[in-house]
Design a protein around this motif. Sequence first.
Motif, PDB file in Angstrom:
ATOM      1  N   MET A   1       0.832  -1.203   0.000  1.00 22.28           N
ATOM      2  CA  MET A   1       0.000   0.000   0.000  1.00 22.28           C
ATOM      3  C   MET A   1       0.870   1.259   0.000  1.00 22.28           C
ATOM      4  O   MET A   1       0.629   2.202  -0.765  1.00 22.28           O
TER       5      MET A   1
ATOM      6  N   LEU B   1      -1.333   4.053  -1.568  1.00 25.29           N
ATOM      7  CA  LEU B   1      -2.725   3.735  -1.254  1.00 25.29           C
ATOM      8  C   LEU B   1      -3.033   4.014   0.210  1.00 25.29           C
ATOM      9  O   LEU B   1      -2.173   3.845   1.079  1.00 25.29           O
TER      10      LEU B   1
ATOM     11  N   ASP C   1     -12.960   1.291  -2.001  1.00 23.46           N
ATOM     12  CA  ASP C   1     -11.534   1.432  -1.700  1.00 23.46           C
ATOM     13  C   ASP C   1     -10.834   0.079  -1.745  1.00 23.46           C
ATOM     14  O   ASP C   1      -9.703  -0.040  -2.232  1.00 23.46           O
TER      15      ASP C   1
ATOM     16  N   LYS D   1     -10.254  -0.893  -5.279  1.00 20.86           N
ATOM     17  CA  LYS D   1      -9.152  -0.112  -5.859  1.00 20.86           C
ATOM     18  C   LYS D   1      -7.800  -0.688  -5.428  1.00 20.86           C
ATOM     19  O   LYS D   1      -6.847  -0.728  -6.211  1.00 20.86           O
ATOM     20  N   ILE D   2      -7.716  -1.121  -4.156  1.00 24.57           N
ATOM     21  CA  ILE D   2      -6.474  -1.730  -3.668  1.00 24.57           C
ATOM     22  C   ILE D   2      -6.212  -3.034  -4.411  1.00 24.57           C
ATOM     23  O   ILE D   2      -5.093  -3.323  -4.845  1.00 24.57           O
TER      24      ILE D   2
END
Length: 538
Positions: free
Chosen positions: A167, A172, A180, A183-184
Amino acid sequence: MKNGAVESSNPEDLYLGKYETPIEVSTVRILSPTVKFKDGETIDDNVWYQEYENKLGIKLTNEWTVTGDEPGGQGEQKMNVSIASGSLPDIVPINASQLRQLADAGKLADLTDIYEKYASPITKDVLTSSGPAALDSATFDGKLLAIPAPTSKTDQAPMIWIRADWMNKLGLQAPKTMDDVFKIMDAFVNQDPDGNGKKDTYGMALDKDLYGFFDGLEGFFNSYNAYPRQQGKGNWVKDGDGSLVFGSIQPEVKTALGKLQELYKKGYIDPEFGVKDWNKEKELVVAGKIGLWFGNMPAPLVLQDLKNNDPNADLKPFPLVSIDGQPAKAQVPGINLKTPQYLAVTKDAEHPEALIKMINLFFEISYGTSYSQEDANRLGTSPVDGIERWMYSIYTAEPEKNLNTHRIVKEVINGEKEESVITIEQMGAYRSVKKVVNGEKLETIDWALNRVFGPEESSFSVIDNYEKNGLLLPSAFDQGMTNTMVKRDSTLLKQELQTFTKIILGEPLDSFDTFVENWKKLGGDEMTKEVNELMNAK
């Protein structure tokens, strides 16, 4: 002294006092296949049985022993034969349906007053640490007829595990919504988080069993307000009129399955998940090919090889997030019991209080202060050379000990309590967390224990937040298995896993509706009827 029993004005004598004249108490043992022995010990002669005799003056004898503690297994079958023949020892290990059968037949001793008198404060605290459900499940017409063997419910609360180093590398932020999370996942698939210049990483771990402690889908479903099975066991929720319905057949599950199908099509999920168990899928995580999954608290403990392979790997837990902006609730069992689920005393037993005293001893060794570390090692409260001697005890239970360990460790680390409050059971976690806080050189186990028990960014910091903010959702059914569950649920589970897997792999989503129809016909409706009747009776 009455009938050899300890009678004293000192409560300690009632809890753990030794009978002046040793007594004999009979039982039977249903063992897990994982029970192992060494140093010439057997289930008839071992350190725990010796401790009962030396410490309490109780000579415990086994009338028979069998291996096979799974539902419907050898132990349950042999116990059914004993019940049918009327040949029962003083103490009987039984499941929920056997408890009800013996209760209805008037074969069990009323332990209500005996428990109140002889159970130590530690025993009472531990047995109610998850609420009243465990003891309530053993209570009939106001009479306590057995002692349940509860395990932790909170340990099973799902959360999101993410490679925090990935991340950070990709810029991120911690997820606040399911968008979210997606998206990760996308970044972990398409932005080369391992830096090898290849598109060879996946967005989410998953295995063929779909449910489970490591990479199970419970938490993913919870984010869609769906509450299916918990680690393969049934989960029940209340519908609009207060009736109990099975979680896995609700429409929210269908919606979540549709999203999983989409994620699979995008290549976010290991294409071979359908033939891998959790241990095999874990190999991809250890190899640095997967950076996110939904699972339970012990992930760092089973991923020490990840840290060994890549010292820079940083795994962190995050609370569940939701698809609709509302706080996500994490499902946990309504009641979580070891198998056999209860210990009861037959009506004609001369010393029903002996069971309570042996349970007191188990909890004193686990949570009390009168036993030393050497004693704990001797009795095996932790595994030694792969041998778990605590399993020789007639009674084992461990409700919420891990959450309590986190809270105590946090209070001591923060200076709110003295180190002297740390018990033998809690010492290993405390030492590891202290090393992290003090910036000392760490072993891999220190990293893992800190990620599980530490004050912040740990499994139990997430679970503690769930518990304090009302974000745990227990199953609405808090009894043992009904008769139809015993007979049919394994078949229904198999069908559920097959259907859900096929949907994720691309089968039309409407096959979920066919599954629901078949589930109802093949025992589900009968289970639902039994569950509602039992809860209404309570």
